[in-house]
Design an enzyme around this catalytic site. Structure first.
Site, PDB file in Angstrom:
ATOM      1  N   LYS A  65     -12.512 -27.791 -46.235  1.00  0.00           N
ATOM      2  CA  LYS A  65     -11.688 -28.813 -46.887  1.00  0.00           C
ATOM      3  C   LYS A  65     -11.473 -28.520 -48.362  1.00  0.00           C
ATOM      4  O   LYS A  65     -11.521 -29.406 -49.217  1.00  0.00           O
ATOM      5  CB  LYS A  65     -12.285 -30.207 -46.679  1.00  0.00           C
ATOM      6  N   HIS A 126     -14.933 -19.880 -43.324  1.00  0.00           N
ATOM      7  CA  HIS A 126     -15.681 -20.766 -44.226  1.00  0.00           C
ATOM      8  C   HIS A 126     -17.081 -20.202 -44.480  1.00  0.00           C
ATOM      9  O   HIS A 126     -17.937 -20.891 -45.033  1.00  0.00           O
ATOM     10  CB  HIS A 126     -15.805 -22.164 -43.618  1.00  0.00           C
ATOM     11  N   SER A 156     -13.121 -35.267 -49.003  1.00  0.00           N
ATOM     12  CA  SER A 156     -12.258 -34.749 -47.949  1.00  0.00           C
ATOM     13  C   SER A 156     -13.057 -34.356 -46.707  1.00  0.00           C
ATOM     14  O   SER A 156     -12.632 -34.598 -45.573  1.00  0.00           O
ATOM     15  CB  SER A 156     -11.470 -33.549 -48.473  1.00  0.00           C
TER      16      SER A 156
END
Length: 313
Positions: A65, A126, A156
């Site tokens: 995010k 990620h 987020s």
């Protein structure tokens, strides 16, 4: 051929009939080299760590995010010379696969998609720097890393957990905030993640960008990306990319906003995947005492790092 979002969803249901009425059980977290991951990452780790990169592969890396989908769209638009129609050929997670995605009972795995892609390939991850497959560094691949300030990343990520059944239950805002500070969320510590990539940027071919800069100066930052990719763009193409990768356009683009996924996988009635895209939204969530506690914790965690963010403290 450009496909409608409805037809893309039909195709996904055709190829993955188990998506019809599927119930997705939220996964537990599992530690992998002291970093917590959803079980579907940890259970397939051998495939990830043995991934063989190619010299012309381009990796997009972020903490979750923090702008990875945004950069996926920007890079795809650059690769396609601003051809918006071509960038609607499929959902973004097919066009730029997630390296460590392994929910293969729901969608094709990242490595399966990449194995079928022609070079040059673009993919995202990620993963913290220390867990990126060694072949990326052996092949001297390029990486674009986007860092987003910790408070907005936290907000987020909390909303994303509420809507996405591929992640563990987030708990309350207060509970999730504490887990975030403790590094006990999927993909681990925001602090370690950002510091690790920051320290590696001078050792590898890494373009380190800030979410806040892309938001305020999109044209300037997109030109940085294009130069890094060794792509020369005409002025009208640059303007088209700036426009097509804006939040207001992407949030209504089903090929970018994960709108092709059924609610059993990602319930966007709870929280849209592209929710606000703002800088400073944390001010709508943190209490005064939470903000003071977070600031103290942040200062301790980042005291020895030279990376500096705007809109953090």
């Amino acid at each position: 051929m450009v496909l409608s979002s409805f037809r893309i969803l039909e195709m996904e249901l055709d190829y993955h009939p188990e998506l019809r009425g599927i119930t997705v059980n939220r996964p537990p977290l599992k530690l992998l080299q002291d970093v917590p991951f959803p079980a579907w990452v940890a259970d397939n780790w051998e495939t990830v760590t043995n991934f063989q990169a190619k010299p012309d592969d381009l990796l997009i890396a972020t903490f979750p995010k923090s702008g990875s989908t945004w950069m996926q769209e920007i890079v795809d638009l650059i690769c396609r010379n601003g051809d918006v129609g071509m960038c609607k050929r499929a959902p973004v997670y097919y066009r730029v696969p997630i390296l460590e995605f392994f929910m293969n009972n729901i969608l094709p795995t990242g490595t399966d998609l990449l194995a079928k892609m022609a070079s040059p390939r673009v993919m995202k991850t990620h993963l913290p720097i220390q867990l990126v497959p060694k072949s990326f560094w052996e092949q001297d691949c390029k990486t674009i890393f986007i860092a987003r300030n910790a408070k907005d990343s936290l907000v987020s990520y909390f909303h994303f957990h509420n809507s996405c059944h591929l992640l563990p239950e987030p708990g309350t805002w207060q509970e999730f905030s504490q887990k975030f500070m403790d590094g006990q969320v999927s993909w681990g510590s925001w602090y370690d993640h950002v510091k690790g990539w920051w320290e590696a940027k001078d050792k590898h071919r890494i373009l380190f960008l800030f979410y806040e800069d892309i938001k305020e100066y999109p044209r300037r930052e997109i030109l940085k990306v294009a130069k890094f990719m060794e792509k020369v763009l005409e002025e009208d193409v640059i303007e088209k990319i700036v426009q097509s990768s804006s939040f207001n356009i992407m949030k209504d683009n089903p090929m970018a906003n994960y709108g092709t996924l059924p609610a059993s996988v990602m319930n966007q009635n709870i929280s849209r995947f592209m929710r606000k895209g703002e800088v400073g939204d944390w001010k709508n969530h943190f209490t005064v005492s939470q903000n003071e506690d977070f600031d103290e914790h942040y200062a301790r965690q980042m005291v020895h790092s030279s990376v500096k963010f705007r809109n953090v403290l």
